[in-house]
Design an enzyme around this catalytic site. Structure first.
Site, PDB file in Angstrom:
ATOM      1  CE1 TYR A 163      -3.728   2.120   0.245  1.00 21.43           C
ATOM      2  CE2 TYR A 163      -2.505   3.322   2.222  1.00 21.43           C
ATOM      3  CZ  TYR A 163      -3.601   3.238   1.242  1.00 21.43           C
ATOM      4  OH  TYR A 163      -4.638   4.493   1.241  1.00 21.43           O
ATOM      5  CE  LYS A 167      -3.694   4.955  -2.257  1.00 25.17           C
ATOM      6  NZ  LYS A 167      -4.686   5.628  -3.045  1.00 25.17           N
TER       7      LYS A 167
END
Length: 245
Positions: A163, A167
């Site tokens: 994750y 990002k």
């Protein structure tokens, strides 16, 4: 009437953003992978007084689906004024850097990074037909390498490799795209809605979806003198709300 497309908008922050934008007089395409579910959501919204919202099928990791959505918007509106790349996934947990499989990391990147690029590039033709096009990439404070290098940061211990990396990569895409379009009317920014209570995190976040959506809209509906190529977060305690990369 300005037209906006929000991906991953059939629930949580995306849905609330759609609701708030509709009350501001924008026409909202509520992006959803499952059209039937999206239409059911819109039906409920209409029953609660929300107007100018239409479900549109779009799976950001399926090129044919993205192109079909673009063709629908082009046929019905002729242009797109605002693109909010909201669709995202957390991925499998735990996400230790030394053990998480390449396949698991790729799955997260497909949605959070490559999906955003696919949607953005496909809709670029329609965005360029707008007088004031806006692109908001919904990121996370966890995408900041500067903050991840600061042991005093309150989220320092959260190092979920899939994750976080996706990002950070998304933020890099924002910077490069904003630079490419800097001499046009585009405003391209990364926006962290904050740690919000949603299904995404089992409702563990302290912030409401209403505040998260309001923050996204604040930094999306900027005027011609507004910033581009920036990273905004409600966790930044100064007037600019600008986060370090």
């Amino acid at each position: 009437m300005k037209t906006v497309l929000i991906t991953g908008a059939n629930r949580s922050i995306g849905l609330e953003t759609a609701k708030q934008l509709s009350t501001k007089g924008l026409f909202v395409y509520l992006g959803t992978r499952d059209l039937a579910k999206g239409e059911e959501v819109v039906k409920e919204l209409n029953g609660n007084g929300f107007q100018n919202i239409q479900a549109i099928q779009i799976d950001v990791i399926n090129a044919e689906s993205v192109l079909a959505a673009k063709n629908t918007v082009e046929k019905e509106q002729g242009k797109l004024d605002i693109l909010i790349n909201n669709a995202g996934i957390l991925g499998d947990t735990p996400q230790d850097a030394s053990t998480t499989s390449v396949e698991s990391i790729q799955k997260v990147f497909d949605t959070n990074f490559f999906g955003v690029i696919s949607v953005t590039q496909t809709f670029m033709e329609l965005l360029k037909k707008s007088d004031s096009p806006r692109i908001s990439n919904i990121t996370s404070g966890l995408g900041s390498l500067t903050l991840h290098s600061d042991p005093t940061w309150k989220y320092y211990a959260i190092k979920a490799v899939s994750y976080v990396s996706s990002k950070t990569a998304l933020n890099a895409f924002t910077v490069t795209l904003a630079h490419e379009l800097k001499d046009q009317n585009f405003k391209v920014n990364s926006i962290d809605p904050g740690y919000t209570a949603t299904d995404f995190n089992h409702h563990s976040g302290p912030q409401s979806v209403e505040k998260a959506a309001s923050f996204i809209i604040k930094h999306t509906l900027v005027d011609e003198d507004g910033p581009t190529g920036k990273f905004f977060s409600p966790d930044i305690e100064d007037e600019s709300e600008e986060s370090p990369w």
